[in-house]
Design a protein around this motif. Structure first.
Motif, PDB file in Angstrom:
ATOM      1  N   ARG A 147       0.565  -1.240   0.113  1.00 12.56           N
ATOM      2  CA  ARG A 147      -0.015  -0.209  -0.172  1.00 12.56           C
ATOM      3  C   ARG A 147       0.918   1.247  -0.023  1.00 12.56           C
ATOM      4  O   ARG A 147       2.427   1.564   0.715  1.00 12.56           O
ATOM      5  N   LEU A 148       0.222   1.945  -0.616  1.00 15.88           N
ATOM      6  CA  LEU A 148       1.149   3.499  -0.615  1.00 15.88           C
ATOM      7  C   LEU A 148       0.507   4.662   0.318  1.00 15.88           C
ATOM      8  O   LEU A 148      -0.542   4.738   0.498  1.00 15.88           O
ATOM      9  N   GLY A 149       2.043   5.673   0.110  1.00 17.22           N
ATOM     10  CA  GLY A 149       1.794   7.188   1.011  1.00 17.22           C
ATOM     11  C   GLY A 149       1.589   7.196   2.034  1.00 17.22           C
ATOM     12  O   GLY A 149       1.632   8.020   3.161  1.00 17.22           O
TER      13      GLY A 149
ATOM     14  N   LEU B 243      -4.611   3.340  -6.938  1.00 15.95           N
ATOM     15  CA  LEU B 243      -4.189   2.897  -5.973  1.00 15.95           C
ATOM     16  C   LEU B 243      -4.299   2.175  -4.614  1.00 15.95           C
ATOM     17  O   LEU B 243      -5.400   3.302  -4.401  1.00 15.95           O
ATOM     18  N   PRO B 244      -3.901   1.669  -4.637  1.00 11.81           N
ATOM     19  CA  PRO B 244      -4.181   0.773  -2.666  1.00 11.81           C
ATOM     20  C   PRO B 244      -3.290   1.840  -1.795  1.00 11.81           C
ATOM     21  O   PRO B 244      -1.881   2.334  -1.594  1.00 11.81           O
TER      22      PRO B 244
ATOM     23  N   ALA C   8       0.592   8.639  -4.691  1.00 15.02           N
ATOM     24  CA  ALA C   8       1.039   8.743  -5.820  1.00 15.02           C
ATOM     25  C   ALA C   8       2.756   9.145  -6.110  1.00 15.02           C
ATOM     26  O   ALA C   8       3.644   9.135  -6.673  1.00 15.02           O
ATOM     27  N   THR C   9       2.517  10.699  -5.219  1.00 13.89           N
ATOM     28  CA  THR C   9       3.866  11.337  -4.997  1.00 13.89           C
ATOM     29  C   THR C   9       4.372  11.445  -4.229  1.00 13.89           C
ATOM     30  O   THR C   9       6.036  12.068  -4.199  1.00 13.89           O
ATOM     31  N   GLY C  10       4.060  11.017  -3.153  1.00 13.15           N
ATOM     32  CA  GLY C  10       4.924  11.454  -2.342  1.00 13.15           C
ATOM     33  C   GLY C  10       6.559  10.132  -2.111  1.00 13.15           C
ATOM     34  O   GLY C  10       7.365  11.045  -1.671  1.00 13.15           O
ATOM     35  N   GLY C  11       6.173   9.062  -2.770  1.00 17.79           N
ATOM     36  CA  GLY C  11       7.697   8.052  -2.673  1.00 17.79           C
ATOM     37  C   GLY C  11       8.351   8.123  -1.154  1.00 17.79           C
ATOM     38  O   GLY C  11       7.397   7.722  -0.518  1.00 17.79           O
ATOM     39  N   GLU C  12       9.275   7.433  -1.038  1.00 19.47           N
ATOM     40  CA  GLU C  12       9.822   6.323  -0.700  1.00 19.47           C
ATOM     41  C   GLU C  12       8.859   5.543   0.545  1.00 19.47           C
ATOM     42  O   GLU C  12       9.812   5.638   1.978  1.00 19.47           O
ATOM     43  N   ASP C  13       8.064   4.744  -0.124  1.00 21.33           N
ATOM     44  CA  ASP C  13       7.297   3.989   0.412  1.00 21.33           C
ATOM     45  C   ASP C  13       7.974   2.264   0.418  1.00 21.33           C
ATOM     46  O   ASP C  13       7.461   1.735   1.214  1.00 21.33           O
ATOM     47  N   TYR C  14       8.693   2.196  -0.736  1.00 23.75           N
ATOM     48  CA  TYR C  14      10.175   1.262  -1.751  1.00 23.75           C
ATOM     49  C   TYR C  14       9.155  -0.288  -1.422  1.00 23.75           C
ATOM     50  O   TYR C  14       9.206  -1.051  -1.176  1.00 23.75           O
ATOM     51  N   GLU C  15       7.999   0.452  -1.794  1.00 23.42           N
ATOM     52  CA  GLU C  15       7.235  -0.779  -2.393  1.00 23.42           C
ATOM     53  C   GLU C  15       7.504  -1.267  -3.739  1.00 23.42           C
ATOM     54  O   GLU C  15       8.341  -0.827  -4.488  1.00 23.42           O
ATOM     55  N   LEU C  16       6.813  -1.731  -5.109  1.00 26.27           N
ATOM     56  CA  LEU C  16       7.804  -2.696  -5.667  1.00 26.27           C
ATOM     57  C   LEU C  16       6.617  -1.812  -6.451  1.00 26.27           C
ATOM     58  O   LEU C  16       5.324  -2.283  -6.908  1.00 26.27           O
ATOM     59  N   CYS C  17       6.815  -1.352  -7.956  1.00 28.90           N
ATOM     60  CA  CYS C  17       6.468  -1.198  -9.198  1.00 28.90           C
ATOM     61  C   CYS C  17       6.287  -1.993  -9.922  1.00 28.90           C
ATOM     62  O   CYS C  17       7.562  -2.595 -10.980  1.00 28.90           O
ATOM     63  N   VAL C  18       5.404  -2.715 -11.077  1.00 26.94           N
ATOM     64  CA  VAL C  18       5.855  -4.000 -12.304  1.00 26.94           C
ATOM     65  C   VAL C  18       4.941  -4.237 -12.653  1.00 26.94           C
ATOM     66  O   VAL C  18       3.749  -3.417 -12.690  1.00 26.94           O
ATOM     67  N   CYS C  19       5.582  -4.726 -14.490  1.00 27.16           N
ATOM     68  CA  CYS C  19       4.581  -4.884 -15.547  1.00 27.16           C
ATOM     69  C   CYS C  19       5.086  -6.470 -15.631  1.00 27.16           C
ATOM     70  O   CYS C  19       5.831  -6.730 -15.482  1.00 27.16           O
ATOM     71  N   ALA C  20       3.350  -6.863 -15.905  1.00 24.15           N
ATOM     72  CA  ALA C  20       4.028  -7.899 -16.461  1.00 24.15           C
ATOM     73  C   ALA C  20       2.075  -8.472 -17.596  1.00 24.15           C
ATOM     74  O   ALA C  20       0.969  -7.393 -17.675  1.00 24.15           O
ATOM     75  N   ALA C  21       2.810  -9.202 -18.676  1.00 23.45           N
ATOM     76  CA  ALA C  21       1.635  -9.986 -19.770  1.00 23.45           C
ATOM     77  C   ALA C  21       0.374 -10.193 -18.248  1.00 23.45           C
ATOM     78  O   ALA C  21       0.420 -10.444 -17.177  1.00 23.45           O
ATOM     79  N   SER C  22      -0.275  -9.440 -19.230  1.00 22.71           N
ATOM     80  CA  SER C  22      -2.309 -10.280 -19.067  1.00 22.71           C
ATOM     81  C   SER C  22      -1.832 -11.653 -18.518  1.00 22.71           C
ATOM     82  O   SER C  22      -3.117 -11.838 -16.905  1.00 22.71           O
ATOM     83  N   ASP C  23      -1.210 -12.027 -19.271  1.00 22.20           N
ATOM     84  CA  ASP C  23      -1.381 -13.615 -18.645  1.00 22.20           C
ATOM     85  C   ASP C  23      -0.560 -14.263 -17.614  1.00 22.20           C
ATOM     86  O   ASP C  23      -0.947 -15.419 -16.816  1.00 22.20           O
TER      87      ASP C  23
END
Length: 305
Positions: free
Chosen positions: A153-155, A228-229, A250-265
């Motif tokens: 979760r973010l923020g 966004l969670p 979205a803008t605060g930063g320093e959550d150090y969660e991961l942002c990932v891109c993956a194929a739909s399947d």
């Protein structure tokens, strides 16, 4: 480059200035971490050079280039004393107020000159290991048709900082999230194993960090801010600050969660990720929306100088 240039301009200048001098270097500038093919033994030295202790930048005859050369030479000397070959230098810079971008480039330029002389490659990173290059995920693999998501979760960090600075009140858990973030090692390994195409940690917030993926991958990324969670308590802090909760997340930063891109399947077999948008062909950029309407959003960028 001006002395008031931002972090992105400085990174671009580093990419022009620094040179890789070994075929063992798989990834370095442009990704979250350097990746080096190991030799049987690693010889490591860690030194700190502190202004006022090891050098005086206020001396009229001491330049940033002098400082860069001296700090780098002292570290390399330890390797020489071990009879080791020069390899990679992992450099962390803590800069005083007023130490502008031009001075930073002068300092790093002197390091690079000595690196050229000794056959060393400079990178700014921490050290990690993997058994196979294919096990690693960079920023440059996002493909049209992918979905983009985030772990956790973010923020929380941005809200915790606001509490620490007295700009808002809120739960101590938010302060803890800011002061003691947890790197997502297990999540990163699981996402890579599940076939993630691109990843980045959210140090500057998804408003900035998704842009790094877009530029490195040459794709357009669209993100729904309403998806966004957000961490518990973020909405209440955001209300005190007079900003939308999703914008803080979205803008605060320093959550150090991961942002990932993956194929739909692949998304169906990836647990612990909230999917917040998609990857499209087009000019490398990130577009945000809320309530079905476009929302211009400027992410965080470190200032230099």
């Amino acid at each position: 480059m001006s002395a008031t240039g931002g972090e992105l301009s400085l990174i671009a200048a580093f990419e022009r200035l620094l040179e890789a001098r070994t075929d063992r270097l798989v990834r370095w500038l442009g990704d979250d971490a350097a990746v080096v093919r190991a030799r049987p033994l690693q010889v490591t030295s860690v030194d700190a050079m502190v202004d006022g202790v090891h050098f005086r930048l206020d001396h009229p005859r001491v330049t940033p280039a002098d400082v860069g050369h001296r700090a780098f030479a002292a570290a390399l000397s330890d390797l020489a004393a071990m009879g080791a070959d020069a390899g990679e230098a992992y450099v962390t810079l803590g800069l005083p107020d007023g130490f502008g971008a031009d001075a930073v480039l002068e300092l790093v330029g002197a390091m690079e000159a000595l690196a050229a002389h000794t056959g060393t490659t400079i990178a700014v990173t921490v050290v990690g290991w993997a058994d196979d290059e294919a096990d690693l995920v960079g920023r440059d693999g996002a493909r049209p048709g992918d979905r983009i998501g985030v772990t956790g979760r973010l923020g929380a960090s941005a809200a915790g900082l606001a509490i620490l600075e007295g700009r808002a009140t809120g739960d101590d858990a938010l302060v803890t999230a800011h002061l003691r973030p947890e790197p997502r090692f297990a999540e990163g390994r699981a996402l890579a194993a599940a076939g993630a195409h691109a990843m980045i940690d959210l140090s500057d917030g998804i408003a900035t960090d998704a842009g790094h993926i877009a530029r490195r991958s040459g794709v357009r990324i669209e993100i729904d801010l309403d998806a966004l969670p957000l961490a518990e308590g973020v909405a209440e802090v955001a209300a005190q600050l007079g900003v939308p909760a999703a914008e803080l997340g979205a803008t605060g930063g320093e959550d150090y969660e991961l942002c990932v891109c993956a194929a739909s399947d692949a998304c169906a077999r990836i647990a612990g990720v909230t999917w917040v948008g998609g990857v499209l062909p087009g000019t490398a950029a990130v577009a945000f929306s809320s309530g079905g309407r476009s929302r211009p959003l400027a992410g965080y960028e470190h200032r230099v100088g």
